[in-house]
Design an enzyme around this catalytic site. Structure first.
Site, PDB file in Angstrom:
ATOM      1  N   GLY A 165      42.354 -45.983   2.741  1.00  0.00           N
ATOM      2  CA  GLY A 165      40.904 -46.034   2.967  1.00  0.00           C
ATOM      3  C   GLY A 165      40.196 -45.513   1.737  1.00  0.00           C
ATOM      4  N   CYS A 177      26.156 -46.847   4.526  1.00  0.00           N
ATOM      5  CA  CYS A 177      24.858 -46.414   5.067  1.00  0.00           C
ATOM      6  C   CYS A 177      23.727 -47.335   4.607  1.00  0.00           C
ATOM      7  CB  CYS A 177      24.575 -44.974   4.646  1.00  0.00           C
ATOM      8  SG  CYS A 177      25.934 -43.865   5.040  1.00  0.00           S
ATOM      9  N   ALA A 198      42.248 -41.906   5.415  1.00  0.00           N
ATOM     10  CA  ALA A 198      40.772 -41.977   5.459  1.00  0.00           C
ATOM     11  C   ALA A 198      40.367 -43.369   5.936  1.00  0.00           C
ATOM     12  CB  ALA A 198      40.194 -41.691   4.070  1.00  0.00           C
ATOM     13  N   GLY A 250      38.560 -44.286   8.518  1.00  0.00           N
ATOM     14  CA  GLY A 250      37.252 -44.450   9.142  1.00  0.00           C
ATOM     15  C   GLY A 250      37.317 -44.724  10.630  1.00  0.00           C
ATOM     16  N   ARG A 286      29.854 -53.110   9.815  1.00  0.00           N
ATOM     17  CA  ARG A 286      30.685 -52.078   9.204  1.00  0.00           C
ATOM     18  C   ARG A 286      30.897 -52.305   7.710  1.00  0.00           C
ATOM     19  NH1 ARG A 286      36.908 -50.063  10.322  1.00  0.00           N
ATOM     20  NH2 ARG A 286      36.656 -48.151   9.123  1.00  0.00           N
ATOM     21  N   GLY A 342      28.692 -47.844  19.307  1.00  0.00           N
ATOM     22  CA  GLY A 342      29.489 -46.700  18.887  1.00  0.00           C
ATOM     23  C   GLY A 342      30.719 -47.115  18.114  1.00  0.00           C
TER      24      GLY A 342
HETATM   25  P1  FAD Z   1      34.849 -45.457   5.934  1.00  0.00           P
HETATM   26  O1  FAD Z   1      33.768 -45.159   4.995  1.00  0.00           O
HETATM   27  O2  FAD Z   1      34.582 -46.360   7.066  1.00  0.00           O
HETATM   28  O3  FAD Z   1      36.067 -46.052   5.101  1.00  0.00           O
HETATM   29  C1  FAD Z   1      37.259 -46.376   5.704  1.00  0.00           C
HETATM   30  C2  FAD Z   1      37.925 -47.480   4.907  1.00  0.00           C
HETATM   31  O4  FAD Z   1      39.286 -47.505   5.263  1.00  0.00           O
HETATM   32  C3  FAD Z   1      37.363 -48.855   5.213  1.00  0.00           C
HETATM   33  O5  FAD Z   1      36.989 -49.518   4.034  1.00  0.00           O
HETATM   34  C4  FAD Z   1      38.525 -49.569   5.900  1.00  0.00           C
HETATM   35  O6  FAD Z   1      38.578 -50.931   5.564  1.00  0.00           O
HETATM   36  C5  FAD Z   1      39.720 -48.838   5.318  1.00  0.00           C
HETATM   37  N1  FAD Z   1      40.916 -48.906   6.162  1.00  0.00           N
HETATM   38  C6  FAD Z   1      41.010 -48.636   7.482  1.00  0.00           C
HETATM   39  N2  FAD Z   1      42.290 -48.771   7.890  1.00  0.00           N
HETATM   40  C7  FAD Z   1      43.001 -49.136   6.815  1.00  0.00           C
HETATM   41  C8  FAD Z   1      44.371 -49.432   6.615  1.00  0.00           C
HETATM   42  N3  FAD Z   1      45.253 -49.382   7.596  1.00  0.00           N
HETATM   43  N4  FAD Z   1      44.753 -49.762   5.374  1.00  0.00           N
HETATM   44  C9  FAD Z   1      43.873 -49.824   4.353  1.00  0.00           C
HETATM   45  N5  FAD Z   1      42.573 -49.565   4.494  1.00  0.00           N
HETATM   46  C10 FAD Z   1      42.141 -49.212   5.700  1.00  0.00           C
HETATM   47  N6  FAD Z   1      26.434 -41.856   7.969  1.00  0.00           N
HETATM   48  C11 FAD Z   1      25.461 -41.002   7.587  1.00  0.00           C
HETATM   49  O7  FAD Z   1      25.733 -39.818   7.426  1.00  0.00           O
HETATM   50  N7  FAD Z   1      24.189 -41.442   7.375  1.00  0.00           N
HETATM   51  C12 FAD Z   1      23.843 -42.745   7.520  1.00  0.00           C
HETATM   52  O8  FAD Z   1      22.686 -43.119   7.296  1.00  0.00           O
HETATM   53  C13 FAD Z   1      24.836 -43.658   7.940  1.00  0.00           C
HETATM   54  N8  FAD Z   1      24.546 -44.962   8.116  1.00  0.00           N
HETATM   55  C14 FAD Z   1      25.541 -45.833   8.467  1.00  0.00           C
HETATM   56  C15 FAD Z   1      25.231 -47.171   8.622  1.00  0.00           C
HETATM   57  C16 FAD Z   1      26.233 -48.073   8.968  1.00  0.00           C
HETATM   58  C17 FAD Z   1      25.891 -49.506   9.163  1.00  0.00           C
HETATM   59  C18 FAD Z   1      27.560 -47.618   9.130  1.00  0.00           C
HETATM   60  C19 FAD Z   1      28.663 -48.586   9.479  1.00  0.00           C
HETATM   61  C20 FAD Z   1      27.874 -46.290   8.978  1.00  0.00           C
HETATM   62  C21 FAD Z   1      26.868 -45.379   8.652  1.00  0.00           C
HETATM   63  N9  FAD Z   1      27.129 -44.022   8.513  1.00  0.00           N
HETATM   64  C22 FAD Z   1      26.147 -43.151   8.147  1.00  0.00           C
HETATM   65  C23 FAD Z   1      28.490 -43.490   8.785  1.00  0.00           C
HETATM   66  C24 FAD Z   1      29.262 -43.326   7.507  1.00  0.00           C
HETATM   67  O9  FAD Z   1      29.221 -44.501   6.774  1.00  0.00           O
HETATM   68  C25 FAD Z   1      30.689 -42.948   7.860  1.00  0.00           C
HETATM   69  O10 FAD Z   1      30.664 -41.753   8.573  1.00  0.00           O
HETATM   70  C26 FAD Z   1      31.549 -42.757   6.635  1.00  0.00           C
HETATM   71  O11 FAD Z   1      31.566 -43.907   5.842  1.00  0.00           O
HETATM   72  C27 FAD Z   1      32.977 -42.421   7.063  1.00  0.00           C
HETATM   73  O12 FAD Z   1      33.790 -42.349   5.953  1.00  0.00           O
HETATM   74  P2  FAD Z   1      35.333 -42.622   6.078  1.00  0.00           P
HETATM   75  O13 FAD Z   1      35.879 -42.462   4.705  1.00  0.00           O
HETATM   76  O14 FAD Z   1      35.910 -41.845   7.164  1.00  0.00           O
HETATM   77  O15 FAD Z   1      35.454 -44.137   6.547  1.00  0.00           O
END
Ligand code: FAD
Length: 555
Positions: free
Chosen positions: A11, A46, A115, A117, A137, A249
């Protein structure tokens, strides 16, 4: 031959990319490899709603950092379109699959960071996968939504779910000229807020032309004869729509971790410790997939927000690099803007505290202007502050308004983080010039009102308990204000006449005082208390009553 320590990150967006970049700054020798199954890393999730709404016009603006930048600037190896499909914890390898060619290979690790998500929830309902039904997403998701709107000349949309992402999509679909309906299972939008705090937002949405269909869940989606969609709610109500946005959600992506035998917590996230380490010493988890501690309730939680994901990525990197950094937990500080209104919150809500079994707390409401009233353009901020009794520790705050909302919540968030009390808020030295604030900033006022409650100067009554006892409700506004709208059963005795007429009030009943926002009722409370009356101020005055009434409490 010296083998470099190999750190693999699954991720590459908020949590994963932060972790990779931080780790490079701490460990020049490590081999850092990031895998993402999507075509991009480090993109601005975001920002996605604003790309749909044409606020962000150029898709490339969403790409915060490219694989080339990671390679050239940080010597970090990025593999996009590469999905991790399995973790072998004994062999310390992961299996990855090139999603374009289908080829599979194994990669060895010394440290592994998960990571991945959280994925939008798509309930298995009829029609959920029809063309025209979208979740938001990724960049490709938004590209598809944009294309659908343009190619079909879409005019109507149903957004299923009235949380953060749903509301941001509502705003941006309206920007694109669509008429929008929100279908929401709960009686309120923005579920993290207490219902009476969501009420002004719901009124604002309706006043802005958004149709709210509440207390009703999604049952199915069908295509109509003219290739449009019809959404049928559980009640049987049918909503026509040219497109449907699913925003009900997200669910932590834990499948890899679960199959690999890593501990999964009660809230459905990967169990982590304060260093973001999972139940396996060699594996860390960060971001939306990780379960962390709520600093206010002490309970485990998942909080899908970008700030915590970034900070957790940093902590995991520091832990991998041998530092003793710790993630302090989360307190759910969040903000959303919709159609000119700002809604922000930090810490626990009243319903969250009640759910967690916390009893010894009090709450106050206030509605101060966002800057000095004498300077043109002051707009109210509706605020709620929750604090523990008797020590005054701040537990949470919610605020709704147009301007200056998130600034106040950020200040309170920092106070909570430092273990602050309402006395700290009262004493806070904050910026003031007429166009920005007030000599008594809303944050100071919140602290002072709470101090008055704690020290007994102003006992408060809760609007939710209106009509439950035999208290006499006395409205101390002027008669014209009272005539324009008042609490059922209240009598009117204006503050300006109170000194000459107070003897008319009964001494054998508790008196609950109210006014516009609680200030005049406070003065009356002080006056009557000093004359031996048993008095309470109905916190937040008529403005709060209206919010409670709109939310259906008291019924
Ligand atoms: P993500 O950023 O989702 O990244 C995870 C990545 O891992 C993805 O690219 C996915 O493809 C990849 N992945 C998953 N499984 C695998 C696998 N098995 N192998 C390889 N890759 C994989 N938060 C805020 O605080 N403020 C905001 O205004 C806000 N607005 C948002 C608007 C939208 C439309 C969305 C969707 C989210 C928003 N968020 C916001 C939430 C925020 O984007 C997330 O909390 C944050 O991105 C989480 O980070 P992460 O690294 O955990 O996951």
């Amino acid at each position: 031959m010296i083998t470099r320590r190999r750190v693999l990150i699954i991720g590459g967006v908020a949590g994963g990319a932060s972790c990779a970049a931080r780790l490079r700054r701490l460990d020049e020798a490590a081999e850092i490899v990031v895998f993402d199954r999507g075509p991009y890393v480090s993109f601005a999730n975001c920002g996605l709603p604003y790309y749909v709404g044409d606020v962000i016009i150029d898709e490339r603006e969403l790409l915060v950092a490219s694989p080339e930048l990671f390679r050239e600037r940080f010597a970090i190896d990025i593999h996009t379109d590469t999905e991790a499909t399995a973790i072998d914890r004994d062999a310390r390898t992961i299996t990855v699959r090139d999603v374009r060619s289908g080829t599979v290979r194994r990669e060895r690790y010394d440290a592994l960071v998960l990571a991945p998500g959280a994925a939008p929830i798509r309930p298995p309902l009829p029609g959920i996968d029809l063309p025209g039904v979208f979740a938001v997403r990724s960049i490709p998701d938004t590209r598809r939504i944009r294309a659908w709107i343009s190619e079909r000349a879409a005019r109507t949309a149903t957004v299923v779910g009235g949380g953060f992402i749903g509301l941001e999509m509502v705003e941006n679909l309206i920007r694109r000229g669509l008429a929008v309906t929100i279908l929401e299972k709960l009686p309120q939008v923005m579920p993290p807020l207490d219902p009476e705090m969501a009420a002004p937002l719901m009124q604002h949405l309706e006043a802005s032309g958004v149709r709210l269909h509440m207390n009703d869940g999604l049952a199915r989606i069908e295509t109509t004869a003219n290739a449009s969609l019809v959404v049928t709610a559980e009640s049987g109500v049918r909503l026509d729509a040219d497109l449907v946005i699913l925003a009900i959600g997200v669910r932590p992506e834990i499948e890899l971790a679960r199959v690999a035998g890593l501990a999964i917590g009660p809230r459905g996230g990967i169990v982590t410790d304060a260093q973001m380490r999972t139940s396996d010493l060699h594996v860390w988890a960060v971001g939306d997939a990780a379960e962390v501690r709520d600093v206010l309730t002490g309970q485990e939680t998942v909080l899908p927000l970008a700030g915590p994901a970034n900070r957790q990525g940093r902590v995991a990197a520091e832990s991998i690099a041998g530092r003793d950094s710790r993630f302090r937990g989360v307190q759910a500080t969040a903000v959303v803007g919709v159609l000119g209104m700002t809604i922000a919150a930090t810490g626990a809500s009243e319903k969250g505290l009640t759910r967690a079994g916390v009893r010894d707390f009090a709450k106050i409401y206030l509605h101060p202007g966002h800057h000095a009233g004498y300077y043109p353009g002051a707009r109210p901020i509706h605020m709620k502050l929750l604090f523990s009794v008797p020590d005054g520790r701040i537990l949470g705050a919610e605020a709704v308004g147009t301007d200056g909302v998130e600034k106040r919540i950020d200040v309170i968030a920092m106070a909570i983080q430092l273990g602050g009390t309402v006395h700290d808020l009262a004493a806070a030295e904050l910026c003031y010039a007429p166009q920005f604030g007030a000599a008594k900033d809303p944050v100071n006022l919140a602290g002072m009102i709470a101090q008055n409650v704690l020290n007994g100067d102003m006992p408060i009554a809760d609007w939710a308990r209106l009509g439950t006892g035999d208290a006499l409700v006395v409205d101390v506004r002027e008669p014209d204000e009272f005539a324009a709208g008042s609490v059922p059963g209240a009598i009117n005795l204006p503050l300006t006449r109170l000194r000459e007429r107070y003897a008319e009030l009964p001494t054998d009943r508790e008196i609950w005082l109210t006014c516009g926002v609680g200030q005049r009722a406070y003065y009356a409370t002080r006056f009557l208390a000093q004359h031996g009356y048993r008095v309470r101020n109905l916190t937040g005055g008529f403005a709060t009553y209206r919010a409670f009434a709109a939310a259906g409490v008291p019924s």
